[in-house]
Motif scaffolding. Structure first.
Motif, PDB file in Angstrom:
ATOM      1  N   SER A 139       1.334  -8.871  -0.471  1.00 55.20           N
ATOM      2  CA  SER A 139       0.985  -8.078  -1.654  1.00 55.20           C
ATOM      3  C   SER A 139       2.154  -7.175  -2.023  1.00 55.20           C
ATOM      4  CB  SER A 139      -0.249  -7.219  -1.378  1.00 55.20           C
ATOM      5  OG  SER A 139       0.048  -6.232  -0.406  1.00 55.20           O
ATOM      6  N   CYS A 140       2.079  -6.612  -3.219  1.00 56.59           N
ATOM      7  CA  CYS A 140       3.109  -5.664  -3.636  1.00 56.59           C
ATOM      8  C   CYS A 140       3.059  -4.398  -2.786  1.00 56.59           C
ATOM      9  CB  CYS A 140       2.949  -5.328  -5.119  1.00 56.59           C
ATOM     10  SG  CYS A 140       3.315  -6.712  -6.228  1.00 56.59           S
ATOM     11  N   ASP A 141       1.875  -4.039  -2.316  1.00 56.70           N
ATOM     12  CA  ASP A 141       1.768  -2.862  -1.446  1.00 56.70           C
ATOM     13  C   ASP A 141       2.520  -3.087  -0.135  1.00 56.70           C
ATOM     14  OD1 ASP A 141       0.268  -1.455  -3.259  1.00 56.70           O
ATOM     15  OD2 ASP A 141      -1.671  -1.939  -2.348  1.00 56.70           O
ATOM     16  N   GLU A 142       2.390  -4.292   0.440  1.00 54.84           N
ATOM     17  CA  GLU A 142       3.121  -4.596   1.672  1.00 54.84           C
ATOM     18  C   GLU A 142       4.624  -4.646   1.408  1.00 54.84           C
ATOM     19  OE1 GLU A 142       1.640  -8.051   3.642  1.00 54.84           O
ATOM     20  OE2 GLU A 142      -0.331  -7.166   4.062  1.00 54.84           O
TER      21      GLU A 142
ATOM     22  N   GLN B  54       6.146  -2.886  -0.857  1.00 58.01           N
ATOM     23  CA  GLN B  54       6.569  -1.501  -1.034  1.00 58.01           C
ATOM     24  C   GLN B  54       6.688  -0.794   0.315  1.00 58.01           C
ATOM     25  OE1 GLN B  54       7.420   0.140  -4.093  1.00 58.01           O
ATOM     26  NE2 GLN B  54       8.295   1.440  -2.490  1.00 58.01           N
TER      27      GLN B  54
END
Length: 382
Positions: free
Chosen positions: A268-271, A273
């Protein structure tokens, strides 16, 4: 984003790069969205080991009109059979899969052609004395591969590849747990609980020598398994019994000699980031020593980990760098020219040590730093 030169290739790669695992099973739109996010954050490097045609095609579409801005590390010796990835040494399958890869990625070359997953000496000899290396060299001559690399989990085999002079890039698994383990031809040993049940001390010398050899030879390292398959991020699963943060894991790997980039498999984009946060993290947030000190079973006592806790030096010596350059000379009769030049341009040198002992008080690993400065002075002459 921080960029580093990948060995002698001349390629400037983002310190945080992408593994392909996080894109598997996603739609074209999802892959394009994730790649857009990565590019906005400054990531310019990706490893694509999987032969999944949908994965390759989706990444190719995501890079449409910006191929030149991105560095692609693709793999030789992977193929797609019965709807699944397969490692192969069959030269016809290898050649066909490579050509398919170019079509699927919508490109006519790979920046790095990575000979895939070589962990045994027998496999190494088959590859480097047979058609696979000849194919890689031919593809490089034709411009379809710009640089040849090899991926491995075994430091003995990786060293053999580096010493061959035929590879320019090594993809290797690096984290503080794996670094404690001796060479093995079975990658599962790196995860096996029983191998962490007894006391372990300091980095395995073959692993440390491998990193130093790569630095010496100008072979750039990009890192896989930086989180240990996620185990290091979990207090329950980590052999240390303590959880590390993504930033701490990345800092550990990026402070090893020759390491230029970390391939992170983000779902994911959170990971993504969480990994990119390394670029703006404070010194305290990057500090991995909090996890690695004060343990009963695991110790790095007396061994410089290049963590920088010895700072500040009262006369301004970059002690971690001095130790790193000195260690690069230990196994050799003469100082490599590149190491000599790196040492030369340091603002302060080992000979300036006034033996105040402040650094030894600061060091969490009990390194005899004053003695190290004396050895470095004798080696370099100043």
């Amino acid at each position: 984003m921080e960029y580093r030169t990948l060995g002698n290739t001349g390629l400037s790669v983002s310190a945080i790069a992408l593994g392909c695992e996080g894109f598997m099973g996603k739609t074209e739109e999802q892959v394009c969205s994730d790649m857009d996010f990565a590019i906005r954050k400054g990531i310019n490097f990706i490893d694509i080991y999987s032969s999944n045609p949908d994965l390759r095609s989706n990444i190719g579409k995501a890079l449409t009109n910006r191929r030149q801005q991105f560095i692609i590390q693709g793999h030789l010796c992977t193929t797609w059979e019965n709807d699944q990835y397969l490692r192969t040494r069959d030269i016809e399958k290898t050649a066909a899969s490579f050509e398919d890869q170019l079509v699927q990625l919508n490109t006519d070359y790979l920046d790095i052609g990575m000979i895939h997953y070589v962990d045994s000496k027998e496999d190494f000899h088959e590859i480097f004395n047979g058609p696979v290396i000849r194919l890689a060299l031919r593809l490089k001559e034709e411009g379809k591969i710009r640089h040849i690399g090899l991926s491995s989990h075994n430091p003995t085999v990786a060293r053999m590849a580096v010493e061959s002079g035929l590879i320019e890039v090594l993809m290797f698994s690096i984290n503080p747990c794996y670094d404690l383990q001796p060479p093995t031809e079975n990658v599962d040993d790196l995860w096996a609980d029983e191998n962490y049940a007894h006391s372990l001390q300091n980095i395995d010398p073959e692993r440390e020598r491998l990193y130093e050899l790569c630095e010496e030879k100008g072979v750039g390292i990009d890192v896989m398994k930086v989180y240990g398959g996620g185990d290091l991020l979990s207090e329950i699963n980590s052999p240390f019994g303590k959880a590390m943060t993504p930033v701490q894991c990345i800092e550990y790997a990026l402070t090893r000699p020759a390491v230029a980039s970390i391939m992170v498999g983000c779902r994911s984009c959170d990971e993504m980031q969480a990994a990119i946060d390394w670029c703006t993290a404070t010194k305290e947030e990057k500090d991995y020593t909090a996890v690695m000190t004060g343990m009963e079973k695991f110790t790095w006592k007396g061994h410089c980990m290049y963590c920088g806790h010895c700072a500040p030096c009262s006369v301004g010596i970059d002690i971690a760098s001095v130790n790193k350059y000195y260690n690069l000379t230990i196994a050799q009769n003469e100082i490599p020219e590149t190491v000599r030049e790196h040492y030369k341009v340091l603002t302060h040198h080992a000979s300036e040590c006034i033996q105040c002992g402040q650094c030894e008080t600061n060091c969490p690993f009990g390194v005899a730093i004053i003695e190290q400065m004396e050895k470095a002075t004798e080696k370099f002459g100043y």
